[in-house]
Design an enzyme around this catalytic site. Structure first.
Site, PDB file in Angstrom:
ATOM      1  N   VAL A  16       0.839  -1.203   0.000  1.00 29.80           N
ATOM      2  CA  VAL A  16       0.000   0.000   0.000  1.00 29.80           C
ATOM      3  C   VAL A  16       0.875   1.255   0.000  1.00 29.80           C
ATOM      4  O   VAL A  16       0.600   2.228  -0.721  1.00 29.80           O
ATOM      5  CB  VAL A  16      -0.967   0.008   1.196  1.00 29.80           C
ATOM      6  CG1 VAL A  16      -1.666   1.357   1.329  1.00 29.80           C
ATOM      7  CG2 VAL A  16      -2.004  -1.097   1.045  1.00 29.80           C
ATOM      8  N   TRP A  56       2.500   1.558  -3.369  1.00 35.10           N
ATOM      9  CA  TRP A  56       1.465   1.911  -4.345  1.00 35.10           C
ATOM     10  C   TRP A  56       1.169   3.409  -4.307  1.00 35.10           C
ATOM     11  O   TRP A  56       0.970   4.033  -5.353  1.00 35.10           O
ATOM     12  CB  TRP A  56       0.193   1.109  -4.047  1.00 35.10           C
ATOM     13  CG  TRP A  56      -0.946   1.418  -4.966  1.00 35.10           C
ATOM     14  CD1 TRP A  56      -1.167   0.904  -6.211  1.00 35.10           C
ATOM     15  CD2 TRP A  56      -2.017   2.337  -4.730  1.00 35.10           C
ATOM     16  NE1 TRP A  56      -2.310   1.440  -6.756  1.00 35.10           N
ATOM     17  CE2 TRP A  56      -2.853   2.315  -5.870  1.00 35.10           C
ATOM     18  CE3 TRP A  56      -2.352   3.169  -3.662  1.00 35.10           C
ATOM     19  CZ2 TRP A  56      -4.003   3.108  -5.968  1.00 35.10           C
ATOM     20  CZ3 TRP A  56      -3.489   3.942  -3.748  1.00 35.10           C
ATOM     21  CH2 TRP A  56      -4.304   3.909  -4.889  1.00 35.10           C
ATOM     22  N   HIS A  57       1.148   3.993  -3.112  1.00 37.76           N
ATOM     23  CA  HIS A  57       0.899   5.431  -2.997  1.00 37.76           C
ATOM     24  C   HIS A  57       2.045   6.237  -3.605  1.00 37.76           C
ATOM     25  O   HIS A  57       1.824   7.152  -4.404  1.00 37.76           O
ATOM     26  CB  HIS A  57       0.709   5.835  -1.527  1.00 37.76           C
ATOM     27  CG  HIS A  57      -0.685   5.642  -1.030  1.00 37.76           C
ATOM     28  ND1 HIS A  57      -1.102   4.484  -0.415  1.00 37.76           N
ATOM     29  CD2 HIS A  57      -1.768   6.455  -1.050  1.00 37.76           C
ATOM     30  CE1 HIS A  57      -2.376   4.595  -0.086  1.00 37.76           C
ATOM     31  NE2 HIS A  57      -2.804   5.787  -0.452  1.00 37.76           N
ATOM     32  N   ASP A  58       3.272   5.921  -3.183  1.00 36.77           N
ATOM     33  CA  ASP A  58       4.439   6.661  -3.689  1.00 36.77           C
ATOM     34  C   ASP A  58       5.709   6.040  -3.112  1.00 36.77           C
ATOM     35  O   ASP A  58       5.663   5.332  -2.105  1.00 36.77           O
ATOM     36  CB  ASP A  58       4.365   8.145  -3.297  1.00 36.77           C
ATOM     37  CG  ASP A  58       5.111   9.039  -4.290  1.00 36.77           C
ATOM     38  OD1 ASP A  58       5.871   8.502  -5.106  1.00 36.77           O
ATOM     39  OD2 ASP A  58       4.909  10.264  -4.251  1.00 36.77           O
TER      40      ASP A  58
END
Length: 540
Positions: free
Chosen positions: A422, A425-427
C-alpha cells in the site's frame, strides 16, 4: 443456589443498564464541551497566525476571510470541478441515450465508454496515452496466455509491480528514451501526469487477471450464507458483493471490455476501485441497488459536504499550519488541535473526491463500493478504521492479496506484506513506508487482544462490564496510535517522529497526553453506545 445467582446477575445487569443511561448523558455533555473548546481554540489559532501561513487565498464564502488552499490535491480538484462536472455531464447524457436508443449490452456499452474515456484520457495525458495502452495490452496478453498456469499469480504481480516502480522512478518516461525523433511528443504530455493515475490502472489490471484466472475454479464465497444475511439481496436486488464474487463467462473478458474497465472515465482519476467481475456485469445490466431518487439524494448530500469543506477552510487553517511548519512552535495542546484538525480535513477531502466520481459512476449504471462509509471520528480499532478509509481499496486488498496469502491464518505476516505494498502503491517515499510499518507494529497488540477476547467469555454482568472498560482503554490507545501513524505518514514524515514524541513526553506535555487519553477513552465508550443503538435499531 443457581436461581439465586441468576437473580443476582439480572439485578446487576439492571444496575449496569441504569449506569449506562447516566454515562451516556455525561458522554454527550463531555463531547459538547470538548468541541466548543476545540473550535474556539482553532479559531483563535487561525486568527493569530494567518499572516505567517502559506497557501491562503482570498475567500468567497465569508467576507474578509482567507481560504486555506495549501493542499495541492484539494486545490486542483476544486479548481477543475466545473470542467469535470461539464465533461461527465455530457458523457453521461450521450452514453445513456445510446444505451437506450440502440439497446446496448456489454460489448456495445464497453465500446461506447471506451471511446468516451479515451477522449478524456487524450485531454488528460496527451501522447502519454501510448504508454498506458502499451503496458495494458501486454498485461492483457499475459493474462490470456498464462492465466491457467500455476505460476500465473507471481507472474502477473511481478509485471505490475515492476511498472508501478519504473513509472515512478523514471517519472513517466520521456519519449526521448526510445528515440530522439520522438522528442516532439514530450511537448504533448497533457495536463495531468499519467503515471500518477496509473496506480489505479495497476489495481484494475491485477483484478482482471485474477478474475479471469479464477473463472473455472470453485468459489470460496458462500452464496447461501450471504443471501441469508444481505438485506439488499433479500429485497430482490443484486448487491456489489454478489457481482464481484459471481464468475463471468469467458467471452466477457474481451479486449475492448478490458480496456474500458481500465480507463472508465468516472472512476479513472481517483476511484473508487471495483473488480472486473462487478464492472462487466453492470455493463450488461446497470446497477439496481440505488434508485434515481437515491442517487440524486446522494448527490445533494455531496453538495452539503462541499459547503461544509468550504466553511472549514475559510475559518480553520489546519493544513496551512502543517504545510508551513508553524505548528512546531506551538504548545502540546495546540499541536494536538492542529493534528486532529488536519486528519479531519484529509478525511473530508477524500470523501468529496471519491463520492464525486462515484456519483457519476452511479448515474451511468456502474456501482462501486463506498470509500468512506463511516466517519473518521467513529473508529476505535485499527482494523475498523482501515475497513472504512478507502474501503474499496480495502476490499480489493482482501480479495486479491489477503485471502490468497493465507487470510486470517497468517494475519500477522500478511499485514506487513499488504501495508508495504500500500505504501509503495501510494508513492516511493520513506515517510509512507514509515507509516506502513508503524501501522503494522500497532496492529500486533490489537490482534493479540482480539485473539484473547475470543477465548474470554464473560460469565456475569460484572465480567461484561470489566471487559467493556478494558476495551475502552484499548480503544484510547488505538486512537492515539492511529493519529501518530497518519501524522508521520502524511504530514511530518519519519524525521518528525522525535519531534512529535518530544512535544508530549515532557513536563508540559504529560498533562496534555493524559487528558487526550482520557478523552479518547470516553470517546470510545461513546462509540460503544452508538454501535449498541445501531444494533437495537436493526432489530426493530
Amino acid at each position: 443456589m443457581g436461581t439465586l445467582a441468576m437473580n443476582k446477575d439480572n439485578l446487576n445487569r439492571s444496575k449496569i443498564e441504569q449506569w449506562k443511561q447516566k454515562e451516556l448523558f455525561f458522554l454527550v455533555a463531555y463531547a459538547i464541551v470538548f468541541y466548543i473548546i476545540f473550535i474556539a481554540r482553532s479559531l483563535q489559532l487561525s486568527r493569530d497566525h494567518y499572516s505567517q501561513l502559506y497557501g491562503l487565498r482570498q475567500g468567497w464564502l465569508i467576507p474578509n476571510h482567507l481560504n486555506d488552499m495549501s493542499d495541492s490535491q484539494w486545490r486542483n480538484f476544486r479548481g477543475n470541478l466545473p470542467v469535470l462536472t461539464l465533461v461527465f455531464g455530457i458523457f453521461t447524457l450521450l452514453a445513456n441515450l445510446m444505451r437506450a436508443f440502440f439497446n446496448l449490452k456489454v460489448r456495445g456499452m464497453s465500446i461506447v465508454w471506451l471511446l468516451f474515456s479515451l477522449a478524456y484520457l487524450l485531454y488528460l495525458h496527451g501522447a502519454c496515452v501510448i504508454f498506458i495502452l502499451s503496458i495494458a495490452t501486454v498485461n492483457y496478453f499475459l493474462v490470456k496466455i498464462f492465466a491457467r498456469k500455476n505460476y500465473f499469480p507471481p507472474l502477473i504481480w511481478s509485471y505490475n509491480i515492476f511498472f508501478l516502480l519504473c513509472n515512478r522512478i523514471y517519472e513517466g518516461y520521456p519519449f526521448t528514451v526510445f528515440s530522439e525523433r520522438w522528442a516532439i511528443l514530450d511537448n504533448y504530455r497533457g495536463s495531468f501526469r499519467w503515471h500518477i493515475c496509473f496506480n489505479f490502472v495497476v489495481l484494475r489490471m491485477i483484478s482482471f487477471g485474477f478474475d479471469y484466472h479464477w473463472t473455472n475454479q470453485d468459489s470460496r464465497f458462500d452464496h447461501e450464507k450471504h443471501y441469508q444475511r444481505c438485506h439488499i439481496c433479500k429485497s430482490g436486488k443484486t448487491c456489489y458483493q454478489i457481482l464481484q464474487e459471481r464468475s463471468l463467462e469467458s467471452d466477457k473478458f474481451r479486449y475492448t471490455t478490458y480496456l474500458c474497465y481500465l480507463v472508465y472515465a468516472p472512476l479513472y482519476i481517483a476511484g473508487p476501485v471495483l473488480s472486473f467481475n462487478a464492472f462487466a456485469s453492470q455493463l450488461d445490466v446497470p446497477q439496481n441497488t440505488y434508485s434515481v431518487r437515491n442517487v440524486m439524494r446522494y448527490g445533494f448530500r455531496w453538495v452539503l459536504c462541499l459547503l461544509l469543506m468550504e466553511l472549514i477552510t475559510h475559518v480553520f487553517y489546519y493544513n496551512a499550519f502543517a504545510i508551513s511548519g508553524l505548528w512546531k512552535q506551538l504548545s502540546p495542546l495546540d499541536v494536538f488541535i492542529i493534528g486532529y484538525g488536519v486528519l479531519n480535513f484529509m478525511w473530508l477531502k477524500f470523501l468529496l473526491l471519491w463520492r464525486f466520481f462515484r456519483f457519476w459512476s452511479l448515474i451511468n449504471g456502474i456501482e462501486a463500493p463506498e470509500n468512506m462509509p463511516k466517519c473518521i471520528n467513529n473508529c476505535h480499532s485499527l482494523e475498523g478504521f482501515w475497513k472504512n478509509w478507502h474501503a474499496s481499496f480495502n476490499k480489493w486488498l482482501v480479495r486479491y492479496m489477503y485471502i490468497p496469502l493465507g487470510g486470517s491464518q497468517k494475519k500477522l505476516l500478511n499485514v506487513w506484506v499488504i501495508f508495504t505494498f500500500v505504501a509503495i502503491w501510494h508513492d516511493l517515499e520513506w515517510k509512507l513506508l514509515s507509516w506502513a510499518w508503524l501501522t503494522c507494529i500497532f496492529f500486533i497488540p490489537e490482534m493479540v487482544l482480539k485473539s484473547a477476547s475470543k477465548t474470554f467469555k464473560a460469565k456475569s454482568a460484572f465480567g461484561e462490564f470489566i471487559y467493556r472498560e478494558l476495551s475502552a482503554v484499548a480503544g484510547a490507545v488505538t486512537i492515539t496510535c492511529l493519529m501518530v501513524a497518519n501524522l508521520v505518514g502524511f504530514v511530518v514524515g519519519p524525521r518528525g517522529i522525535n519531534w512529535l514524541l518530544s512535544s508530549f513526553i515532557n513536563k508540559e506535555g504529560f498533562p496534555v497526553l493524559g487528558g487526550l487519553l482520557i478523552t479518547f477513552y470516553l470517546a470510545t465508550k461513546f462509540m460503544f453506545h452508538i454501535d449498541e443503538a445501531k444494533q437495537r435499531y436493526s432489530w426493530t
